[in-house]
Design an enzyme around this catalytic site. Structure first.
Site, PDB file in Angstrom:
ATOM      1  N   ASP A  13       0.813  -1.214   0.000  1.00  0.00           N
ATOM      2  CA  ASP A  13       0.000   0.000   0.000  1.00  0.00           C
ATOM      3  C   ASP A  13       0.847   1.265   0.000  1.00  0.00           C
ATOM      4  OD1 ASP A  13      -2.249  -1.708   0.284  1.00  0.00           O
ATOM      5  OD2 ASP A  13      -1.842  -1.812   2.435  1.00  0.00           O
ATOM      6  N   GLU A  14       1.988   1.215  -0.666  1.00  0.00           N
ATOM      7  CA  GLU A  14       2.873   2.397  -0.692  1.00  0.00           C
ATOM      8  C   GLU A  14       2.412   3.419  -1.724  1.00  0.00           C
ATOM      9  OE1 GLU A  14       4.030  -0.702  -1.262  1.00  0.00           O
ATOM     10  OE2 GLU A  14       5.453  -1.211   0.324  1.00  0.00           O
ATOM     11  N   LYS A  16       1.932   2.279  -5.044  1.00  0.00           N
ATOM     12  CA  LYS A  16       2.550   1.800  -6.295  1.00  0.00           C
ATOM     13  C   LYS A  16       1.617   2.002  -7.483  1.00  0.00           C
ATOM     14  CE  LYS A  16       3.164  -2.340  -4.536  1.00  0.00           C
ATOM     15  NZ  LYS A  16       2.801  -2.103  -3.139  1.00  0.00           N
ATOM     16  N   GLY A  40      -4.424  -4.718  -3.980  1.00  0.00           N
ATOM     17  CA  GLY A  40      -5.435  -3.788  -4.459  1.00  0.00           C
ATOM     18  C   GLY A  40      -4.772  -2.462  -4.749  1.00  0.00           C
ATOM     19  N   HIS A  41      -4.744  -2.087  -5.990  1.00  0.00           N
ATOM     20  CA  HIS A  41      -4.201  -0.780  -6.363  1.00  0.00           C
ATOM     21  C   HIS A  41      -5.366   0.169  -6.588  1.00  0.00           C
ATOM     22  CE1 HIS A  41      -0.157  -2.368  -8.123  1.00  0.00           C
ATOM     23  NE2 HIS A  41      -0.227  -2.420  -6.819  1.00  0.00           N
ATOM     24  N   GLN A 225       2.078  -5.977  -3.006  1.00  0.00           N
ATOM     25  CA  GLN A 225       2.508  -6.012  -1.594  1.00  0.00           C
ATOM     26  C   GLN A 225       3.815  -5.229  -1.425  1.00  0.00           C
ATOM     27  OE1 GLN A 225       1.635  -9.455  -2.903  1.00  0.00           O
ATOM     28  NE2 GLN A 225      -0.433  -8.877  -2.419  1.00  0.00           N
ATOM     29  N   LYS A 332       2.502  10.295  -1.198  1.00  0.00           N
ATOM     30  CA  LYS A 332       1.645  10.851  -0.142  1.00  0.00           C
ATOM     31  C   LYS A 332       2.354  11.860   0.764  1.00  0.00           C
ATOM     32  CE  LYS A 332      -2.129   7.700   0.146  1.00  0.00           C
ATOM     33  NZ  LYS A 332      -3.010   6.967   1.001  1.00  0.00           N
TER      34      LYS A 332
HETATM   35  P1  IMP Z   1      -2.548 -12.857   2.379  1.00  0.00           P
HETATM   36  O1  IMP Z   1      -1.464 -12.697   1.373  1.00  0.00           O
HETATM   37  O2  IMP Z   1      -3.892 -12.427   1.896  1.00  0.00           O
HETATM   38  O3  IMP Z   1      -2.584 -14.231   3.006  1.00  0.00           O
HETATM   39  O4  IMP Z   1      -2.218 -11.876   3.608  1.00  0.00           O
HETATM   40  C1  IMP Z   1      -1.035 -12.035   4.375  1.00  0.00           C
HETATM   41  C2  IMP Z   1      -0.611 -10.686   4.963  1.00  0.00           C
HETATM   42  O5  IMP Z   1      -0.236  -9.805   3.917  1.00  0.00           O
HETATM   43  C3  IMP Z   1      -1.723  -9.961   5.728  1.00  0.00           C
HETATM   44  O6  IMP Z   1      -1.148  -9.216   6.782  1.00  0.00           O
HETATM   45  C4  IMP Z   1      -2.307  -9.017   4.701  1.00  0.00           C
HETATM   46  O7  IMP Z   1      -2.939  -7.921   5.282  1.00  0.00           O
HETATM   47  C5  IMP Z   1      -1.041  -8.636   3.951  1.00  0.00           C
HETATM   48  N1  IMP Z   1      -1.302  -8.251   2.560  1.00  0.00           N
HETATM   49  C6  IMP Z   1      -1.565  -9.071   1.517  1.00  0.00           C
HETATM   50  N2  IMP Z   1      -1.721  -8.345   0.385  1.00  0.00           N
HETATM   51  C7  IMP Z   1      -1.542  -7.064   0.723  1.00  0.00           C
HETATM   52  C8  IMP Z   1      -1.534  -5.839  -0.024  1.00  0.00           C
HETATM   53  O8  IMP Z   1      -1.720  -5.799  -1.242  1.00  0.00           O
HETATM   54  N3  IMP Z   1      -1.297  -4.705   0.693  1.00  0.00           N
HETATM   55  C9  IMP Z   1      -1.036  -4.733   2.021  1.00  0.00           C
HETATM   56  N4  IMP Z   1      -1.019  -5.836   2.755  1.00  0.00           N
HETATM   57  C10 IMP Z   1      -1.266  -6.998   2.112  1.00  0.00           C
END
Ligand code: IMP
Length: 431
Positions: A13-14, A16, A40-41, A225, A332
């Protein structure tokens, strides 16, 4: 010609999405190489808001080719929803704009159910998974029982593999997680329906990318991520299940590392994290609340409020090394406007020890006390700045200090959500 990787340097969530959208203008191809619909972008284009989970945001620009490569785990339902929504809004009118790797692994409802069921029974230390089935799908890939896009295209092969998988998954779901199992035929039919809609996009994306490189085209690899969520180098076990660092852009898309020219890290001007796990500079006071509200810090995938805190130079230095960053984009910066003073974490104190590197142990990371340096804030509105010199002196000083602490040049500064609210000192795709 330039091949550029964009990687997140914090916990995802930087921002990107905006940087990739901006750079996509100068790229011919944009590639998503890992993760899945856990990402999610969010971006705002012409006042319209778009959220992408799987398709690279470059799809909003006509004539750009967007690739979902072999390193991604694909939920066909989400992908089709994204395709339909783009088409309805007048985008993706030409199907050749989107390419889906035949080697990508497919997510099934049992992956999501395992993700959520397992999280529910985890005693303490919940991961905070998005529940999109990402971890269980990567597990199947490593266990060599996963079902790939190419399997979907061959009905009989798919039927056999799904049957084998269900025997196993249904046992685990019902006996271990106390969940319901799945019936073979309805699931088979559902996915054959997805196949009908997706097969026109399926191809050998590694081959496509190598041809693009030969033709002298620019490729942008978009990471999902962030580095601290990397399965090897992040805050394990509070991480995602794929390698999120720049090196995986090559493995995850089937090109060699010798092809890469530039790695751009994206860094928020403060820090956020969604989900559980250590976060040394987290603020649980009114400043954290202010960052969340002003920065709109709510997860694009789950809507969960993000945890917010000060900029952590230890984290970003870790990311500079792990990704081999050539430069960074700071996003930001405008969210910090109005603060009297701004803190920056330069190192950690753990008991008697001063540490400069992020610890491998999450148990130790939660005991890290940030050591802060305090910088002056600014009150002036900065979203209109298009040159560094148009920023208030205190904002310039903040950026200079970050550059010193992470020993990496800042090439791009985002001062607002819109495309044009950006200061570009150096465009890596125009080298
Ligand atoms: P998972 O990949 O959905 O199993 O989530 C594992 C960890 O990564 C959790 O702490 C999520 O909140 C975090 N996470 C997964 N995808 C994202 C992302 O796109 N942005 C921020 N955190 C993420």
């Amino acid at each position: 010609m330039a091949q550029v990787i964009v990687a997140g340097t914090q916990w995802g969530d930087e921002g990107k999405g905006k940087i990739i959208d901006l750079l996509a203008e100068f790229a011919d191809v944009i590639v998503r190489f890992q993760g899945g619909s856990n990402a999610g972008h969010t971006l705002v284009v012409g006042g319209e808001k778009f959220i992408f989970h799987l398709i690279p945001s470059g799809i909003l620009r006509k004539a750009k080719r967007c690739v979902i490569s072999s390193g991604v785990v694909v939920d066909p339902d989400v992908l089709i929803e994204e395709i339909d929504s783009l088409k309805e809004r007048g985008y993706l009118q030409d199907d050749s704009q989107l390419l889906l790797s035949e080697e990508a692994h497919v997510i099934f409802p049992y992956h999501k159910m395992i993700d959520m069921g397992r999280e529910r029974i985890r005693s303490g230390g919940k991961i905070g998974t998005t529940g999109r089935g990402i971890g269980p799908a990567y597990e199947d890939k490593a266990a060599r029982c996963g079902i790939r896009v190419i399997d979907l295209l061959q009905g009989d092969v798919f039927h056999r593999k799904l049957e084998e998988n269900l025997a196993n998954k249904n046992y685990y779901l019902t006996h271990v997680l106390q969940e319901e199992g799945f019936e073979l035929e309805p699931l088979f039919q559902e996915y054959m329906g997805y196949k009908e809609k997706l097969q026109r996009y399926v191809t050998n994306t590694s081959l496509f990318l190598s041809q693009q490189i030969k033709e002298g085209n620019n490729i942008l690899f978009e990471g999902a991520q962030g580095t601290l969520l990397d399965v090897d180098h992040g805050t394990f076990p509070f991480v995602t299940s794929s390698s999120t660092v720049a090196g995986n852009a090559c493995a995850g898309s089937g090109i060699g590392p010798t092809q890469i020219d530039f790695v751009l890290g994206v860094t928020k001007a403060y820090t956020t994290r969604v989900g559980s796990g250590p976060f040394p500079t987290e603020l649980s006071d009114e400043i954290g609340e202010m960052l969340r509200e002003r920065g709109g810090e709510y997860g694009a995938t789950t809507g969960r409020p993000r945890r917010c805190g000060w900029f952590d130079a230890v984290v970003v230095r870790h990311a500079v090394r792990l990704n081999g960053l050539s430069g960074v984009a700071i996003t930001k910066l405008d969210t910090l406007t109005g603060l009297n003073t701004i803190k920056v974490c330069t190192a950690y104190q753990v008991g008697e020890d001063l540490i400069n590197e992020f610890p491998a142990s999450s148990e130790m990371a939660v005991r890290c006390e940030p050591i802060y340096e305090e910088l002056q804030g600014w009150k002036e509105e900065i979203s209109g700045a298009r040159e560094i010199s148009q920023l208030p002196r205190a904002a310039q000083r903040y950026l200079e200090r970050i550059e010193e602490l992470i020993q990496t040049p800042i090439h791009i500064i985002s001062v607002g959500a819109q495309r044009h609210e950006t200061i570009i000192r150096h465009n890596p795709l125009l080298t």
